[in-house]
Scaffold this motif. Structure first.
Motif, PDB file in Angstrom:
ATOM      1  N   PRO A 113      -0.643   1.309  -7.920  1.00 54.00           N
ATOM      2  CA  PRO A 113      -0.804   0.856  -6.530  1.00 54.00           C
ATOM      3  C   PRO A 113      -1.423  -0.546  -6.465  1.00 54.00           C
ATOM      4  N   GLY A 114      -0.829  -1.403  -5.660  1.00 58.84           N
ATOM      5  CA  GLY A 114      -1.321  -2.773  -5.535  1.00 58.84           C
ATOM      6  C   GLY A 114      -1.212  -3.560  -6.827  1.00 58.84           C
ATOM      7  N   THR A 155       0.760  -5.295   1.042  1.00 58.09           N
ATOM      8  CA  THR A 155       0.532  -4.620  -0.243  1.00 58.09           C
ATOM      9  C   THR A 155       1.849  -4.381  -0.962  1.00 58.09           C
ATOM     10  N   ARG A 156       2.867  -3.993  -0.213  1.00 50.06           N
ATOM     11  CA  ARG A 156       4.177  -3.723  -0.825  1.00 50.06           C
ATOM     12  C   ARG A 156       4.731  -4.997  -1.464  1.00 50.06           C
ATOM     13  N   ASP A 174       8.617   3.362  -0.078  1.00 50.06           N
ATOM     14  CA  ASP A 174       8.256   2.185  -0.878  1.00 50.06           C
ATOM     15  C   ASP A 174       9.373   1.166  -0.993  1.00 50.06           C
ATOM     16  N   GLU A 227       0.844   2.171   2.361  1.00 50.23           N
ATOM     17  CA  GLU A 227       0.691   0.755   2.024  1.00 50.23           C
ATOM     18  C   GLU A 227       1.075  -0.146   3.195  1.00 50.23           C
ATOM     19  N   GLU A 236       3.011  -5.766  -4.616  1.00 55.23           N
ATOM     20  CA  GLU A 236       3.551  -4.937  -5.707  1.00 55.23           C
ATOM     21  C   GLU A 236       4.877  -5.509  -6.213  1.00 55.23           C
TER      22      GLU A 236
END
Lengths: 235, 235
Positions: A43-44, B176-177, A137, B172, B180
């Motif tokens: 995550p992150g 944040t996404r 996501d 998220e 990533e």
């Protein structure tokens, strides 16, 4: 016989990491001294080591040790030898890519179906469904497949979020996205709100936590189910 | 020389479909009588026919006819013969899968790079970037690749949404996404808020609309850019 907890989120608002799940750990991980942690979802973008340390700190509150799968030379062997498994959240595309790259997707499926206790949060829960195709996501990496563990006979949408009636934003709501999923796929989807989890135990799947969950079936209107609902036959 | 509009969204709050973009159409589609519409993204699962009718109704306000790519026997030939192209929003995974399945991804790239005017909204804008990997959509189908048209030398996040400081939700944030994404990918990402678009004209890429946009670069802090900013060299 599967023993598992598939939780919508790792962390509730104003709580510490895994805080609301700690009371569940002694029963799930009965007689387990050390849990194998899968930190692949990062995550992150945090490192495997940082993420494992975070999981270890939380699990220590239940008196359980944690070792990251990255610390093992042979990940498949690590899965086979594990007394229990915990897969943390983060990016589901990255998690699934790494599970396939390290050839542990099938190994985890096998040991969990044979009784190794499993907990997932967020991305770690998403992979408990038939496929990862109801993740929220971003596709930051191209996985070799969207198929996942299939511990339950349906798909899971973690962090389920109700539409905001006051929103002026025109991006698709979660419900619209799941409707689009059902344009091409037939398995039911359960939208798990933060604080809810699925308990897999004694060949039963049960909704746990204080909240209702939302069930989406192809060509049907979505509906709410209460906590303690038996979802064993949702397919 | 590319002539294109890549818009964050098709529809603004309290407006009709494409309403705020209609004034841009006569300049983009100069001398174009009929636009080729790509309805593959099927928002909410609507049919190609329904979606094409919706686009045709909006384009009629600018005096331009619309024909869906699904109405042609040979989609590649339809792209090659098109006077102009418009790709509507919906699910980016489905759009990209269909573009590859119908073998038109490269054909569109080629004709647009050679001057055929192009407009995209939402998913149709996402594919204007180097890859579809900063989409917000659900992976409802497994595309053969995440690579897209690359009309701009970076990635696009349409429907960009600022974090809600009052939110108690632990999913998220968009930021944040994208962080990533940058853990694994190096190209910049532009977060286009609803009402913003990129104009590609005279070998230049310019931010248009009334709002600022947010730029994300690997290992850098994100920053805001004003409308009319030249983004030609953002890479």
């Amino acid at each position: 016989m599967i023993n598992a907890i598939l939780a919508s989120t790792s962390t509730l608002h104003n709580q510490e990491y895994l805080e609301y799940l700690i009371p569940q750990l002694p029963e799930l991980y009965k007689n387990v001294e050390e849990v194998l942690f899968i930190p692949y979802a990062r995550p992150g973008g945090i490192s495997h080591e940082e993420y494992t340390a975070k999981a270890a700190e939380a699990f220590s509150k239940a008196g359980i040790k944690v070792k990251g799968i990255n610390e093992f030379k042979d990940p498949v062997d690590a899965v086979k030898q594990a007394q229990g498994i915990f897969t943390g959240g983060g990016n589901t595309f990255l998690l699934v890519s790494e599970l396939y790259r390290n050839k542990v997707m099938n190994a985890i499926k096998e040991v969990v179906k044979n009784g190794t206790p499993y907990m997932g949060t967020s991305a770690g829960t998403n992979i408990g469904g038939l496929s990862m195709q109801t993740t929220n996501d971003m596709p930051i990496i191209y996985p070799p497949s969207f198929q996942t563990l299939g511990l339950v006979p349906f798909n899971i949408n973690p962090h389920y979020l109700d539409p905001d009636p006051n929103s002026e934003h025109k991006g698709e709501t979660r419900e619209t996205r799941i409707k689009e999923f059902h344009g091409l796929n037939s398995q039911p989807v359960i939208g798990l709100r933060e604080g809810s989890w699925l308990e897999l135990k004694d060949n039963k799947v049960t909704l746990k936590g204080k909240l209702q969950a939302r069930v989406f079936k192809k060509d049907k209107l979505p509906f709410e189910i209460d906590t303690e609902t038996d979802l064993t036959d949702l397919n």
